[in-house]
Design a protein around this motif. Structure first.
Motif, short mmCIF file in Angstrom:
data_model
loop_
_atom_site.label_atom_id
_atom_site.label_comp_id
_atom_site.label_asym_id
_atom_site.label_seq_id
_atom_site.Cartn_x
_atom_site.Cartn_y
_atom_site.Cartn_z
N LEU A 105 -6.63 -3.40 -8.19
CA LEU A 105 -6.06 -3.16 -6.87
C LEU A 105 -6.34 -4.32 -5.93
CD1 LEU A 105 -4.64 -1.31 -4.84
CD2 LEU A 105 -6.86 -0.23 -4.41
N LYS A 137 -4.24 -2.87 5.87
CA LYS A 137 -4.55 -1.73 5.02
C LYS A 137 -6.06 -1.62 4.86
CE LYS A 137 -0.31 -1.90 2.25
NZ LYS A 137 0.24 -2.03 0.87
N TYR A 146 -8.89 0.44 2.54
CA TYR A 146 -9.16 1.30 1.39
C TYR A 146 -10.63 1.68 1.40
CZ TYR A 146 -4.79 -0.57 -0.64
OH TYR A 146 -3.49 -0.94 -0.87
N GLU A 196 -3.16 -6.49 -4.42
CA GLU A 196 -2.80 -6.19 -3.04
C GLU A 196 -2.40 -7.48 -2.32
OE1 GLU A 196 -1.51 -4.96 -0.16
OE2 GLU A 196 -2.59 -3.18 -0.90
N ASN A 197 -1.16 -7.52 -1.81
CA ASN A 197 -0.64 -8.72 -1.17
C ASN A 197 -0.68 -8.67 0.35
OD1 ASN A 197 0.07 -10.12 -3.58
ND2 ASN A 197 1.86 -8.79 -3.80
N SER A 198 -1.00 -7.53 0.91
CA SER A 198 -1.07 -7.39 2.37
C SER A 198 -2.50 -7.65 2.84
CB SER A 198 -0.64 -5.99 2.78
OG SER A 198 0.66 -5.70 2.34
N ARG A 242 -8.01 -10.76 1.54
CA ARG A 242 -8.61 -9.44 1.43
C ARG A 242 -10.11 -9.55 1.69
NH1 ARG A 242 -5.93 -10.32 -3.84
NH2 ARG A 242 -5.54 -12.18 -2.59
N ALA A 290 -5.89 -6.73 3.84
CA ALA A 290 -6.54 -5.47 3.46
C ALA A 290 -8.06 -5.59 3.53
CB ALA A 290 -6.12 -5.05 2.05
#
Length: 201
Positions: free
Chosen positions: A26, A5, A7, A30-32, A184, A34
Protein backbone atom coordinates in the motif's frame (compact mmCIF):
# COMPACT_ATOMS: atom_id res chain seq x y z
CA UNK A 1 -2.27 20.73 -2.62
CA UNK A 2 -4.69 17.86 -3.06
CA UNK A 3 -6.30 16.37 0.01
CA UNK A 4 -4.04 14.28 2.20
CA UNK A 5 -4.93 10.66 2.78
CA UNK A 6 -4.39 9.36 6.29
CA UNK A 7 -4.16 5.63 6.98
CA UNK A 8 -4.21 4.15 10.48
CA UNK A 9 -2.51 0.75 10.52
CA UNK A 10 -3.02 -1.35 13.64
CA UNK A 11 -0.55 -3.64 15.31
CA UNK A 12 -2.58 -6.75 14.53
CA UNK A 13 -2.10 -5.99 10.82
CA UNK A 14 1.61 -5.23 11.08
CA UNK A 15 2.27 -8.22 13.32
CA UNK A 16 1.39 -10.89 10.76
CA UNK A 17 3.12 -11.68 7.48
CA UNK A 18 0.15 -11.09 5.18
CA UNK A 19 -0.84 -7.82 6.81
CA UNK A 20 2.73 -6.55 6.84
CA UNK A 21 3.14 -7.39 3.16
CA UNK A 22 -0.12 -5.62 2.31
CA UNK A 23 1.02 -2.57 4.27
CA UNK A 24 4.33 -2.38 2.37
CA UNK A 25 2.45 -2.76 -0.91
CA UNK A 26 0.00 0.00 0.00
CA UNK A 27 2.78 2.42 0.90
CA UNK A 28 4.58 1.62 -2.35
CA UNK A 29 1.55 2.04 -4.62
CA UNK A 30 -0.12 5.06 -2.99
CA UNK A 31 0.40 7.97 -5.40
CA UNK A 32 -1.36 10.70 -3.43
CA UNK A 33 0.09 12.67 -0.53
CA UNK A 34 -0.44 10.32 2.39
CA UNK A 35 0.37 9.82 6.05
CA UNK A 36 0.52 6.29 7.46
CA UNK A 37 0.07 6.15 11.24
CA UNK A 38 1.40 2.86 12.58
CA UNK A 39 1.08 1.03 15.88
CA UNK A 40 3.39 -1.27 17.77
CA UNK A 41 3.37 -4.80 16.40
CA UNK A 42 0.77 -7.19 17.77
CA UNK A 43 0.75 -7.46 21.61
CA UNK A 44 4.08 -5.63 22.03
CA UNK A 45 2.66 -2.86 24.21
CA UNK A 46 1.09 -5.41 26.57
CA UNK A 47 4.37 -7.34 26.77
CA UNK A 48 6.34 -4.17 27.53
CA UNK A 49 3.94 -3.30 30.34
CA UNK A 50 4.33 -6.81 31.74
CA UNK A 51 8.12 -6.41 31.72
CA UNK A 52 7.79 -3.11 33.58
CA UNK A 53 5.57 -4.70 36.24
CA UNK A 54 8.01 -7.57 36.70
CA UNK A 55 10.79 -5.03 37.20
CA UNK A 56 8.68 -3.10 39.70
CA UNK A 57 8.42 -6.35 41.66
CA UNK A 58 12.23 -6.49 41.55
CA UNK A 59 12.23 -9.57 39.32
CA UNK A 60 14.89 -8.25 36.96
CA UNK A 61 15.68 -11.67 35.52
CA UNK A 62 12.11 -12.24 34.34
CA UNK A 63 11.79 -8.64 33.18
CA UNK A 64 14.96 -8.94 31.13
CA UNK A 65 13.74 -12.23 29.66
CA UNK A 66 10.51 -10.49 28.63
CA UNK A 67 12.48 -7.71 26.90
CA UNK A 68 14.73 -10.27 25.19
CA UNK A 69 11.65 -12.11 23.94
CA UNK A 70 10.11 -8.93 22.50
CA UNK A 71 13.20 -8.06 20.52
CA UNK A 72 13.90 -11.64 19.44
CA UNK A 73 10.35 -11.92 18.11
CA UNK A 74 10.77 -8.74 16.08
CA UNK A 75 14.07 -9.98 14.69
CA UNK A 76 12.57 -13.34 13.73
CA UNK A 77 9.66 -11.58 12.06
CA UNK A 78 12.04 -9.32 10.15
CA UNK A 79 14.27 -12.18 9.05
CA UNK A 80 11.24 -14.08 7.77
CA UNK A 81 9.43 -11.23 6.04
CA UNK A 82 12.12 -8.74 4.98
CA UNK A 83 15.38 -10.74 4.90
CA UNK A 84 17.05 -8.21 2.61
CA UNK A 85 16.81 -5.61 5.41
CA UNK A 86 17.54 -7.94 8.32
CA UNK A 87 21.12 -6.90 9.05
CA UNK A 88 20.23 -3.20 9.06
CA UNK A 89 17.21 -3.86 11.26
CA UNK A 90 19.34 -5.83 13.72
CA UNK A 91 21.70 -2.86 14.05
CA UNK A 92 18.87 -0.33 14.34
CA UNK A 93 17.13 -2.24 17.14
CA UNK A 94 20.23 -2.67 19.29
CA UNK A 95 20.21 0.84 20.86
CA UNK A 96 16.45 0.63 21.40
CA UNK A 97 16.88 -2.65 23.27
CA UNK A 98 19.72 -1.18 25.34
CA UNK A 99 17.44 1.70 26.33
CA UNK A 100 14.68 -0.72 27.30
CA UNK A 101 17.07 -2.72 29.46
CA UNK A 102 18.36 0.43 31.19
CA UNK A 103 14.82 1.44 32.05
CA UNK A 104 14.00 -2.03 33.34
CA UNK A 105 17.19 -2.13 35.39
CA UNK A 106 16.40 1.23 36.99
CA UNK A 107 12.90 0.13 37.93
CA UNK A 108 14.11 -3.16 39.39
CA UNK A 109 16.74 -1.43 41.53
CA UNK A 110 14.26 1.00 43.07
CA UNK A 111 11.10 -1.09 42.96
CA UNK A 112 9.29 2.02 41.73
CA UNK A 113 7.49 2.42 38.39
CA UNK A 114 6.42 6.01 37.78
CA UNK A 115 3.88 6.93 35.11
CA UNK A 116 6.63 8.87 33.37
CA UNK A 117 8.92 5.82 33.17
CA UNK A 118 6.02 3.59 32.13
CA UNK A 119 5.34 5.91 29.19
CA UNK A 120 8.98 5.64 28.13
CA UNK A 121 8.72 1.86 28.20
CA UNK A 122 5.35 1.60 26.45
CA UNK A 123 6.53 3.90 23.65
CA UNK A 124 9.30 1.45 22.79
CA UNK A 125 6.82 -0.69 20.86
CA UNK A 126 6.08 2.12 18.42
CA UNK A 127 9.78 2.99 18.28
CA UNK A 128 10.61 -0.60 17.26
CA UNK A 129 7.91 -0.59 14.58
CA UNK A 130 9.06 2.70 13.05
CA UNK A 131 12.69 1.59 13.17
CA UNK A 132 11.93 -1.61 11.27
CA UNK A 133 9.82 0.14 8.66
CA UNK A 134 12.22 3.07 8.21
CA UNK A 135 15.01 0.58 7.59
CA UNK A 136 12.95 -1.00 4.82
CA UNK A 137 12.55 2.40 3.14
CA UNK A 138 15.90 3.96 3.98
CA UNK A 139 16.88 4.26 0.29
CA UNK A 140 13.46 5.45 -0.92
CA UNK A 141 13.43 9.26 -1.22
CA UNK A 142 9.65 9.32 -1.71
CA UNK A 143 8.93 7.94 1.76
CA UNK A 144 9.78 9.81 4.97
CA UNK A 145 9.66 8.12 8.38
CA UNK A 146 9.18 10.71 11.11
CA UNK A 147 9.03 9.98 14.83
CA UNK A 148 5.67 11.09 16.20
CA UNK A 149 7.50 12.79 19.05
CA UNK A 150 8.64 15.35 16.51
CA UNK A 151 5.03 16.07 15.52
CA UNK A 152 2.80 15.67 18.58
CA UNK A 153 3.26 17.86 21.66
CA UNK A 154 1.39 17.10 24.87
CA UNK A 155 1.09 18.12 28.49
CA UNK A 156 2.82 16.18 31.28
CA UNK A 157 -0.18 14.03 32.20
CA UNK A 158 1.72 10.78 31.70
CA UNK A 159 -0.29 7.73 30.54
CA UNK A 160 -3.16 10.03 29.52
CA UNK A 161 -1.41 12.99 27.98
CA UNK A 162 -3.47 15.69 26.30
CA UNK A 163 -2.30 17.23 23.06
CA UNK A 164 -1.49 20.94 22.77
CA UNK A 165 -3.13 21.74 19.43
CA UNK A 166 -1.33 24.99 18.59
CA UNK A 167 2.11 23.42 19.17
CA UNK A 168 1.15 20.33 17.18
CA UNK A 169 -0.06 22.54 14.32
CA UNK A 170 3.24 24.41 14.30
CA UNK A 171 5.25 21.20 14.03
CA UNK A 172 2.93 19.55 11.52
CA UNK A 173 3.08 22.61 9.27
CA UNK A 174 6.77 21.88 8.77
CA UNK A 175 6.04 18.55 7.07
CA UNK A 176 3.48 19.94 4.63
CA UNK A 177 6.19 20.72 2.04
CA UNK A 178 7.05 17.00 2.03
CA UNK A 179 3.44 16.12 1.29
CA UNK A 180 3.21 18.79 -1.41
CA UNK A 181 5.82 16.77 -3.29
CA UNK A 182 3.38 13.84 -3.20
CA UNK A 183 5.63 12.00 -0.84
CA UNK A 184 4.39 9.61 1.82
CA UNK A 185 5.06 9.99 5.52
CA UNK A 186 5.10 7.15 8.04
CA UNK A 187 4.80 7.96 11.73
CA UNK A 188 3.42 6.40 14.90
CA UNK A 189 0.24 6.80 16.85
CA UNK A 190 -0.01 6.54 20.65
CA UNK A 191 3.33 8.21 21.48
CA UNK A 192 4.35 11.85 21.70
CA UNK A 193 6.56 14.22 23.64
CA UNK A 194 5.65 16.66 26.35
CA UNK A 195 6.36 20.36 26.01
CA UNK A 196 9.60 19.78 27.95
CA UNK A 197 10.68 16.90 25.74
CA UNK A 198 9.72 13.79 27.71
CA UNK A 199 8.03 10.77 26.14
CA UNK A 200 4.28 10.59 26.71
CA UNK A 201 1.46 8.33 25.62
Amino acid sequence: MNSIKIYKVGGAVLGNSDGFSQFLSLVKTENSPAVFVISAFNLTTRELKNAAILAENKDYKSAKSAIDKIFNNHLKFSELNIPESFNRIKLSLKPIKNKALRLIRGISLTGFLSKKTLDSILAIGEEIALSIISTVYFENSDIECIDSGNLIVTDNNYNQAGIIPELCAEKISKILPILKQKKRIITQGFTARSIDGHTTT
